[in-house]
Design a protein around this motif. Structure first.
Motif, PDB file in Angstrom:
ATOM      1  N   ARG A 179       0.833  -1.194   0.000  1.00 52.27           N
ATOM      2  CA  ARG A 179       0.000   0.000   0.000  1.00 52.27           C
ATOM      3  C   ARG A 179       0.876   1.255   0.000  1.00 52.27           C
ATOM      4  O   ARG A 179       0.626   2.213  -0.742  1.00 52.27           O
ATOM      5  N   TYR A 180       1.899   1.259   0.822  1.00 53.01           N
ATOM      6  CA  TYR A 180       2.826   2.381   0.931  1.00 53.01           C
ATOM      7  C   TYR A 180       3.447   2.701  -0.429  1.00 53.01           C
ATOM      8  O   TYR A 180       3.461   3.859  -0.863  1.00 53.01           O
ATOM      9  N   LEU A 181       3.923   1.697  -1.117  1.00 53.20           N
ATOM     10  CA  LEU A 181       4.556   1.910  -2.410  1.00 53.20           C
ATOM     11  C   LEU A 181       3.540   2.360  -3.452  1.00 53.20           C
ATOM     12  O   LEU A 181       3.794   3.285  -4.242  1.00 53.20           O
ATOM     13  N   ALA A 182       2.369   1.714  -3.481  1.00 57.98           N
ATOM     14  CA  ALA A 182       1.341   2.100  -4.448  1.00 57.98           C
ATOM     15  C   ALA A 182       0.875   3.537  -4.216  1.00 57.98           C
ATOM     16  O   ALA A 182       0.678   4.305  -5.166  1.00 57.98           O
ATOM     17  N   LYS A 183       0.733   3.905  -2.954  1.00 50.20           N
ATOM     18  CA  LYS A 183       0.283   5.261  -2.640  1.00 50.20           C
ATOM     19  C   LYS A 183       1.313   6.287  -3.089  1.00 50.20           C
ATOM     20  O   LYS A 183       0.965   7.354  -3.621  1.00 50.20           O
ATOM     21  N   ASN A 184       2.589   5.982  -2.909  1.00 46.84           N
ATOM     22  CA  ASN A 184       3.628   6.916  -3.326  1.00 46.84           C
ATOM     23  C   ASN A 184       3.719   7.016  -4.843  1.00 46.84           C
ATOM     24  O   ASN A 184       4.018   8.086  -5.381  1.00 46.84           O
ATOM     25  N   VAL A 185       3.462   5.914  -5.547  1.00 40.81           N
ATOM     26  CA  VAL A 185       3.437   5.962  -7.009  1.00 40.81           C
ATOM     27  C   VAL A 185       2.356   6.931  -7.482  1.00 40.81           C
ATOM     28  O   VAL A 185       2.586   7.777  -8.363  1.00 40.81           O
ATOM     29  N   VAL A 186       1.161   6.835  -6.910  1.00 40.79           N
ATOM     30  CA  VAL A 186       0.071   7.725  -7.305  1.00 40.79           C
ATOM     31  C   VAL A 186       0.340   9.149  -6.845  1.00 40.79           C
ATOM     32  O   VAL A 186       0.135  10.117  -7.601  1.00 40.79           O
ATOM     33  N   ALA A 187       0.835   9.321  -5.616  1.00 41.77           N
ATOM     34  CA  ALA A 187       1.124  10.658  -5.100  1.00 41.77           C
ATOM     35  C   ALA A 187       2.204  11.362  -5.915  1.00 41.77           C
ATOM     36  O   ALA A 187       2.212  12.592  -6.021  1.00 41.77           O
ATOM     37  N   ALA A 188       3.109  10.570  -6.515  1.00 40.52           N
ATOM     38  CA  ALA A 188       4.177  11.150  -7.351  1.00 40.52           C
ATOM     39  C   ALA A 188       3.689  11.510  -8.740  1.00 40.52           C
ATOM     40  O   ALA A 188       4.460  12.048  -9.551  1.00 40.52           O
ATOM     41  N   GLY A 189       2.440  11.211  -9.050  1.00 37.63           N
ATOM     42  CA  GLY A 189       1.897  11.517 -10.362  1.00 37.63           C
ATOM     43  C   GLY A 189       2.323  10.542 -11.431  1.00 37.63           C
ATOM     44  O   GLY A 189       2.176  10.821 -12.634  1.00 37.63           O
ATOM     45  N   LEU A 190       2.807   9.369 -11.029  1.00 33.31           N
ATOM     46  CA  LEU A 190       3.244   8.366 -11.997  1.00 33.31           C
ATOM     47  C   LEU A 190       2.080   7.561 -12.544  1.00 33.31           C
ATOM     48  O   LEU A 190       2.221   6.858 -13.542  1.00 33.31           O
ATOM     49  N   ALA A 191       0.932   7.630 -11.858  1.00 35.18           N
ATOM     50  CA  ALA A 191      -0.279   6.935 -12.300  1.00 35.18           C
ATOM     51  C   ALA A 191      -1.455   7.471 -11.504  1.00 35.18           C
ATOM     52  O   ALA A 191      -1.280   8.005 -10.408  1.00 35.18           O
ATOM     53  N   ARG A 192      -2.658   7.330 -12.066  1.00 37.40           N
ATOM     54  CA  ARG A 192      -3.858   7.698 -11.317  1.00 37.40           C
ATOM     55  C   ARG A 192      -4.371   6.540 -10.477  1.00 37.40           C
ATOM     56  O   ARG A 192      -5.059   6.744  -9.483  1.00 37.40           O
ATOM     57  N   ARG A 193      -4.027   5.322 -10.906  1.00 35.77           N
ATOM     58  CA  ARG A 193      -4.340   4.130 -10.123  1.00 35.77           C
ATOM     59  C   ARG A 193      -3.147   3.190 -10.177  1.00 35.77           C
ATOM     60  O   ARG A 193      -2.473   3.091 -11.197  1.00 35.77           O
ATOM     61  N   CYS A 194      -2.904   2.480  -9.090  1.00 33.15           N
ATOM     62  CA  CYS A 194      -1.761   1.570  -9.056  1.00 33.15           C
ATOM     63  C   CYS A 194      -2.056   0.385  -8.143  1.00 33.15           C
ATOM     64  O   CYS A 194      -2.484   0.567  -7.002  1.00 33.15           O
ATOM     65  N   THR A 195      -1.837  -0.809  -8.665  1.00 29.29           N
ATOM     66  CA  THR A 195      -1.902  -2.039  -7.878  1.00 29.29           C
ATOM     67  C   THR A 195      -0.512  -2.656  -7.846  1.00 29.29           C
ATOM     68  O   THR A 195       0.165  -2.736  -8.875  1.00 29.29           O
ATOM     69  N   ILE A 196      -0.103  -3.102  -6.662  1.00 32.33           N
ATOM     70  CA  ILE A 196       1.186  -3.771  -6.482  1.00 32.33           C
ATOM     71  C   ILE A 196       0.956  -5.117  -5.830  1.00 32.33           C
ATOM     72  O   ILE A 196       0.200  -5.221  -4.848  1.00 32.33           O
ATOM     73  N   GLN A 197       1.593  -6.154  -6.373  1.00 32.34           N
ATOM     74  CA  GLN A 197       1.556  -7.478  -5.758  1.00 32.34           C
ATOM     75  C   GLN A 197       2.962  -7.877  -5.330  1.00 32.34           C
ATOM     76  O   GLN A 197       3.930  -7.677  -6.068  1.00 32.34           O
ATOM     77  N   LEU A 198       3.054  -8.447  -4.116  1.00 34.71           N
ATOM     78  CA  LEU A 198       4.276  -9.076  -3.618  1.00 34.71           C
ATOM     79  C   LEU A 198       3.963 -10.524  -3.278  1.00 34.71           C
ATOM     80  O   LEU A 198       2.817 -10.853  -2.949  1.00 34.71           O
ATOM     81  N   SER A 199       4.974 -11.391  -3.345  1.00 35.97           N
ATOM     82  CA  SER A 199       4.784 -12.765  -2.892  1.00 35.97           C
ATOM     83  C   SER A 199       6.002 -13.209  -2.095  1.00 35.97           C
ATOM     84  O   SER A 199       7.128 -12.746  -2.338  1.00 35.97           O
ATOM     85  N   TYR A 200       5.759 -14.120  -1.134  1.00 33.69           N
ATOM     86  CA  TYR A 200       6.810 -14.588  -0.230  1.00 33.69           C
ATOM     87  C   TYR A 200       6.673 -16.085  -0.003  1.00 33.69           C
ATOM     88  O   TYR A 200       5.603 -16.674  -0.195  1.00 33.69           O
ATOM     89  N   ALA A 201       7.789 -16.695   0.433  1.00 32.93           N
ATOM     90  CA  ALA A 201       7.808 -18.084   0.903  1.00 32.93           C
ATOM     91  C   ALA A 201       8.212 -18.089   2.366  1.00 32.93           C
ATOM     92  O   ALA A 201       9.080 -17.302   2.780  1.00 32.93           O
ATOM     93  N   ILE A 202       7.618 -18.958   3.155  1.00 32.21           N
ATOM     94  CA  ILE A 202       7.923 -19.002   4.574  1.00 32.21           C
ATOM     95  C   ILE A 202       9.409 -19.307   4.787  1.00 32.21           C
ATOM     96  O   ILE A 202       9.990 -20.192   4.145  1.00 32.21           O
ATOM     97  N   GLY A 203      10.030 -18.536   5.653  1.00 31.80           N
ATOM     98  CA  GLY A 203      11.435 -18.728   5.968  1.00 31.80           C
ATOM     99  C   GLY A 203      12.397 -18.080   4.996  1.00 31.80           C
ATOM    100  O   GLY A 203      13.609 -18.085   5.217  1.00 31.80           O
TER     101      GLY A 203
END
Length: 411
Positions: free
Chosen positions: A302-326
């Motif tokens: 959310r933090y990164l997507a919000k900064n992308v929009v706040a910077a005027g790089l897009a009007r809408r932005c979705t970001i996906q991350l994925s992780y593995a345990i450990g």
């Protein structure tokens, strides 16, 4: 995206049974992090008629709470029960069916699995790993000043106003449980008016439209109050003569909260995030310490997507991350600006991959956003996003990466 369409989101109040459970679970997280920033908590809460039940896994270096064998001490048990009851009291439940003082309390928290600890903890050359596998999403849109979807933003604001008036005494006929739903008409991807608004709010006896205790005059007072809130909280001109308004459409809402419906931690994840306007990875937030990437990675996305929009790089932005345990580093980072971007998405991905100074590892996220602090009780009602950053609270709502993003993408 179509030029004209309707979209709907809902919210629930702090007194909704699922939200009561979320707030108790996060009160337990805060309790542990207050004395041990590295504590591990996975707390699930169930609330029902005159009963509060806790289950899950915990770990702490504070021997006043957890003994050397990993068991809760008597003082730890007392503190946890006090935190749960204080949460219910703050919400305002003093009803026969659910009362902060007299509800039965059951604590089933136990030590965290040694196998999970082995995978997550840093050791030797191994960095701290993610607390679980999974996918996490962040989203931002320029529909509102806080870069949250308008339908959800106003759903939250309506219920926050009801709660504030209930606590202050300005609306003494209200009780804690409530739900809202906002349907907006969009033109060229911008909300322009409300087509339907729904508020169901628990009330004191006599303020029903139908049923045994119906009183038409008192119901009209309740309805007039709610309609006034709707007009106050939505932008001027959004509520028109054509807006369909439903206030307690069942006719009566006297029995509510955990007495009316069982509540569980983690059942309002769409209310917690983006109101259905963006994907959700499936993991709930409340009751989890920040080593759990279900929570921390969703916050940083959310933090990164919000900064992308706040910077005027897009009007809408979705970001996906994925992780593995450990495993410390994310397995993937995906950016989608939905055709509204001014910069290629691949370039944004490259910059975001290391803009925090490391590869978005759990420890990097927690350090940058200051997540190892007792800041979570405030998140557990009215959304984890679209809130004002305030000191240590809601740090993921800051837009302090705007200049760095612009500089790196211009290089």
């Amino acid at each position: 995206m179509r030029a004209s369409y309707l979209f709907t989101s809902e919210s629930v109040s702090e007194g909704h049974p699922d939200k009561v459970a979320d707030q108790i679970s996060d009160a337990v997280v805060d309790l542990f992090l207050t004395t041990d920033p590295e504590a591990r908590v996975a707390c699930e809460t169930m609330v029902t008629t005159q009963r509060i039940i806790l289950s899950g896994e915990v770990r702490s270096a504070d021997r006043r709470i957890i003994d050397a064998d990993g068991n809760l001490t008597d003082e730890g048990k007392r503190r946890i029960e006090d935190a749960a009851r204080a949460t219910v009291k703050r919400i305002g439940y003093e009803q026969d069916g659910f009362h902060w003082r007299t509800a039965t309390f059951e604590n089933n928290l136990h030590a965290q699995s040694s196998e999970i600890a082995m995978g997550v903890d840093a050791a030797g050359n191994k960095d701290e790993g993610a607390g679980d596998q999974g996918i996490m999403f962040g989203y931002a849109t320029d529909e509102t000043p806080d870069l949250l979807p308008a339908t959800l933003y106003y759903s939250h604001r309506i219920l926050e106003r009801l709660a504030a008036d209930r606590h202050s005494g300005a609306a003494p006929f209200l009780e804690p449980d409530a739900k809202s739903q906002v349907t907006l008409h969009y033109e060229n991807e911008k909300p322009v008016r409300a087509t339907a608004l729904v508020v169901s709010t628990q009330h004191k006896q006599g303020f029903a439209e139908k049923g045994e205790h119906a009183d038409p005059a008192k119901y009209q007072e309740l309805r007039d109050y709610v309609v006034g809130v709707l007009k106050d909280e939505l932008p001027q001109g959004f509520v028109t003569d054509d807006t369909v308004l439903y206030v307690n459409p069942t006719g009566a809402f006297e029995i509510g909260g955990p007495d009316g419906d069982c509540g569980l931690t983690g059942r309002k994840i769409i209310v917690d995030t983006y109101g259905g306007a963006a994907p959700h990875g499936g993991g709930a937030f409340s009751g989890k310490d920040p080593t759990k990437v279900d929570r921390s990675a969703a916050y940083v996305a959310r933090y990164l997507a919000k900064n992308v929009v706040a910077a005027g790089l897009a009007r809408r932005c979705t970001i996906q991350l994925s992780y593995a345990i450990g495993v410390a580093e994310p397995l993937s980072l995906y950016v989608d600006t939905h055709g509204t971007g001014t910069v290629e998405e691949a370039k944004i991905e490259t910059v975001l991959a290391d803009i925090l100074g490391a590869k978005l590892t759990p420890r990097t996220i927690r350090t940058h956003l200051g997540l190892n602090k007792p800041i979570y009780a405030a998140t557990a009602a009215y959304g984890h996003f679209g809130r004002q950053a305030d000191g240590d609270h809601f740090t993921w709502e800051r837009t302090d990466l705007v200049d760095a993003l612009k500089a790196k993408l211009a290089a």
